[in-house]
Scaffold this active site. Structure first.
Site, PDB file in Angstrom:
ATOM      1  N   ASP A 251      -1.096   7.827   6.071  1.00  0.00           N
ATOM      2  CA  ASP A 251      -1.118   6.412   6.409  1.00  0.00           C
ATOM      3  C   ASP A 251       0.273   5.860   6.060  1.00  0.00           C
ATOM      4  OD1 ASP A 251      -1.977   3.733   6.855  1.00  0.00           O
ATOM      5  OD2 ASP A 251      -2.377   3.539   4.704  1.00  0.00           O
TER       6      ASP A 251
ATOM      7  N   ASP B 213       1.401   1.927   5.545  1.00  0.00           N
ATOM      8  CA  ASP B 213       1.456   0.798   4.598  1.00  0.00           C
ATOM      9  C   ASP B 213       0.604   1.092   3.362  1.00  0.00           C
ATOM     10  OD1 ASP B 213       3.023  -0.469   6.492  1.00  0.00           O
ATOM     11  OD2 ASP B 213       1.320  -1.515   7.396  1.00  0.00           O
TER      12      ASP B 213
HETATM   13 MG   LIG Z   1      -2.628   1.579   4.128  1.00  0.00          MG
END
Ligand SMILES: [Mg+2]
Ligand SMILES: [Zn+2]
Length: 174
Positions: free
Chosen positions: A4, A6
């Protein structure tokens, strides 16, 4: 492996990451990606970016953030693999927005790789659910929303690390 973005690679914000200036790496994350890459891992990225649908930033800005990521990792001798993003809003019913696993499938198809057992590292419940949906290994880091996610019911077998640097250390030294 798949990451992932962020809250895993860069600092997350409830106000969205809307510019390259706001895209700030989490300490140790760039080195971690570079080290994993140099140790032979392909490091791909799957990121929900509903800020596109919401009009908070455009695709050119998103591309610029990802160029910044690629440049920083390259400066440390590594390489970032395929970066896949979902530009849709939560109500659009797309197949790519996590917790749906569409982006993981796209990455697997690109590399002709098997998702089963592949590590997917995220900080949100939706990341872990997406991993589970395709039989990948859910991995939670405590950065970003990770601490909040720890308070939820996690999929059985979820691996937990302090941050991406700790993930890299675990993989490279075993
Ligand atoms: Mg995230
Ligand atoms: Zn989508």
């Amino acid at each position: 492996m798949i990451l992932d973005r962020d809250g895993v690679i860069n600092e997350d914000s409830d106000a969205y990451i809307k510019s390259v200036q706001e895209w700030i790496p989490i300490p140790g994350s760039i080195a971690a990606i570079a080290q994993l890459s140099m140790a032979g891992w392909t490091v791909a990225v799957a990121t929900n970016q509903s800020g596109i649908a919401r009009g908070y930033y455009d695709l050119a800005t998103l591309d610029a953030m990802h160029e910044r990521l690629r440049t920083l990792v390259a400066e440390q001798g590594g390489e970032v693999g395929l970066i896949v993003y979902c530009p849709h809003g939560p109500d659009e019913g797309c197949d790519c927005r996590k917790p749906r696993p569409g982006m993981l499938k796209t990455i697997a198809a690109h590399y002709q790789a098997d998702l089963a057992g592949l590590w997917f590292v995220g900080d949100s419940w939706g990341d872990l659910e997406a991993a589970l949906a395709v039989d990948s290994q859910p991995v939670l880091v405590k950065t970003g929303k990770g601490h909040k996610t720890l308070g939820k019911a996690l999929p059985e077998g979820t691996l937990i690390f302090d941050d991406l640097a700790a993930v890299a250390r675990a993989l490279i030294h075993t």
